[in-house]
Motif scaffolding. Sequence first.
Motif, mmCIF file in Angstrom:
data_model
loop_
_atom_site.group_PDB
_atom_site.id
_atom_site.type_symbol
_atom_site.label_atom_id
_atom_site.label_comp_id
_atom_site.label_asym_id
_atom_site.label_seq_id
_atom_site.Cartn_x
_atom_site.Cartn_y
_atom_site.Cartn_z
ATOM 1 N N UNK A 145 18.596 -8.507 7.684
ATOM 2 C CA UNK A 145 17.159 -8.751 7.547
ATOM 3 C C UNK A 145 16.532 -7.627 6.727
ATOM 4 N N UNK A 146 15.717 -8.001 5.757
ATOM 5 C CA UNK A 146 15.087 -7.012 4.889
ATOM 6 C C UNK A 146 13.787 -6.478 5.468
ATOM 7 N N UNK A 147 13.261 -7.153 6.451
ATOM 8 C CA UNK A 147 12.008 -6.748 7.071
ATOM 9 C C UNK A 147 11.634 -7.724 8.168
ATOM 10 N N UNK A 148 10.486 -7.492 8.770
ATOM 11 C CA UNK A 148 10.054 -8.310 9.899
ATOM 12 C C UNK A 148 9.831 -9.769 9.501
ATOM 13 N N UNK A 149 9.138 -9.978 8.404
ATOM 14 C CA UNK A 149 8.851 -11.351 7.965
ATOM 15 C C UNK A 149 10.147 -12.070 7.601
ATOM 16 N N UNK A 150 11.047 -11.371 6.920
ATOM 17 C CA UNK A 150 12.344 -11.954 6.568
ATOM 18 C C UNK A 150 13.119 -12.335 7.827
ATOM 19 N N UNK A 151 13.061 -11.489 8.831
ATOM 20 C CA UNK A 151 13.746 -11.768 10.092
ATOM 21 C C UNK A 151 13.167 -13.016 10.758
ATOM 22 N N UNK A 152 11.856 -13.128 10.799
ATOM 23 C CA UNK A 152 11.201 -14.296 11.404
ATOM 24 C C UNK A 152 11.607 -15.576 10.675
ATOM 25 N N UNK A 153 11.563 -15.530 9.354
ATOM 26 C CA UNK A 153 11.897 -16.707 8.544
ATOM 27 C C UNK A 153 13.356 -17.108 8.756
ATOM 28 N N UNK A 154 14.265 -16.139 8.739
ATOM 29 C CA UNK A 154 15.693 -16.460 8.884
ATOM 30 C C UNK A 154 16.027 -16.987 10.271
ATOM 31 N N UNK A 155 15.424 -16.423 11.308
ATOM 32 C CA UNK A 155 15.673 -16.932 12.664
ATOM 33 C C UNK A 155 15.170 -18.368 12.773
ATOM 34 N N UNK A 156 13.956 -18.614 12.300
ATOM 35 C CA UNK A 156 13.376 -19.966 12.386
ATOM 36 C C UNK A 156 14.193 -20.971 11.579
ATOM 37 N N UNK A 157 14.606 -20.588 10.386
ATOM 38 C CA UNK A 157 15.333 -21.496 9.499
ATOM 39 C C UNK A 157 16.772 -21.725 9.964
ATOM 40 N N UNK A 158 17.476 -20.650 10.310
ATOM 41 C CA UNK A 158 18.905 -20.751 10.615
ATOM 42 C C UNK A 158 19.211 -21.149 12.060
ATOM 43 N N UNK A 159 18.363 -20.735 12.982
ATOM 44 C CA UNK A 159 18.669 -20.964 14.397
ATOM 45 C C UNK A 159 17.662 -21.846 15.114
ATOM 46 N N UNK A 160 16.487 -22.028 14.537
ATOM 47 C CA UNK A 160 15.463 -22.858 15.160
ATOM 48 C C UNK A 160 14.505 -22.032 16.012
ATOM 49 N N UNK A 161 13.370 -22.628 16.289
ATOM 50 C CA UNK A 161 12.317 -21.941 17.038
ATOM 51 C C UNK A 161 12.731 -21.524 18.454
ATOM 52 N N UNK A 162 13.549 -22.317 19.165
ATOM 53 C CA UNK A 162 13.937 -21.883 20.515
ATOM 54 C C UNK A 162 14.694 -20.545 20.535
ATOM 55 N N UNK A 163 15.270 -20.156 19.414
ATOM 56 C CA UNK A 163 16.014 -18.888 19.364
ATOM 57 C C UNK A 163 15.115 -17.671 19.582
ATOM 58 N N UNK A 164 13.827 -17.814 19.321
ATOM 59 C CA UNK A 164 12.904 -16.706 19.569
ATOM 60 C C UNK A 164 12.767 -16.425 21.067
ATOM 61 N N UNK A 165 13.150 -17.394 21.893
ATOM 62 C CA UNK A 165 12.994 -17.259 23.344
ATOM 63 C C UNK A 165 14.316 -17.126 24.093
ATOM 64 N N UNK A 166 15.406 -16.780 23.405
ATOM 65 C CA UNK A 166 16.683 -16.561 24.089
ATOM 66 C C UNK A 166 16.553 -15.363 25.028
ATOM 67 N N UNK A 167 16.962 -15.554 26.277
ATOM 68 C CA UNK A 167 16.899 -14.471 27.260
ATOM 69 C C UNK A 167 15.525 -14.277 27.865
ATOM 70 N N UNK A 168 14.673 -15.273 27.752
ATOM 71 C CA UNK A 168 13.298 -15.159 28.231
ATOM 72 C C UNK A 168 13.202 -15.042 29.752
ATOM 73 N N UNK A 169 13.954 -15.843 30.482
ATOM 74 C CA UNK A 169 13.792 -15.919 31.943
ATOM 75 C C UNK A 169 13.932 -14.565 32.642
ATOM 76 N N UNK A 170 15.003 -13.805 32.435
ATOM 77 C CA UNK A 170 15.093 -12.520 33.139
ATOM 78 C C UNK A 170 13.985 -11.553 32.743
ATOM 79 N N UNK A 171 13.578 -11.619 31.495
ATOM 80 C CA UNK A 171 12.519 -10.728 31.035
ATOM 81 C C UNK A 171 11.179 -11.060 31.691
ATOM 82 N N UNK A 172 10.879 -12.343 31.817
ATOM 83 C CA UNK A 172 9.624 -12.764 32.452
ATOM 84 C C UNK A 172 9.643 -12.438 33.942
#
Length: 136
Positions: free
Chosen positions: A78-105
Amino acid sequence: QIVPYMGINFALYDLYLRYDDKLNVGSSGIAGALAGGVSKFIVYPLDTVKKRMQAQTFFTTFTSSSVGPATSVVSVRYKGMVDCIVKIARDEGMPSFYKGLAPSVIKSMAATGFSFALFSTTKNFLESVHDSQIKD
């Protein structure tokens, strides 16, 4: 990520307490737990991006040279924050932003609920001590 988390946390805590007629330690703890859980849910995608950016520095490749010492080459995904957001959304899908959410919440709800309940207990105690000193 701590600034938006705490800002949302305190705003929601205050909002929840406005709708409670009985301001006691239990309601303060419940309001704190709800505020902590919702706040963590909202900022969790930023936390995922931060962790991904930090983790990429650990993937280092060492190359050896017959002439000099070994050198390291950092493979940057990742070249930066925006690049990271775009690549996660494009390559893995939006649910990937919430991996590991339950224990953290769950952790956030427990810690924030306990913190606000302790705050309320301490505040009530100090107010009662102060009020008893004024009466005397």
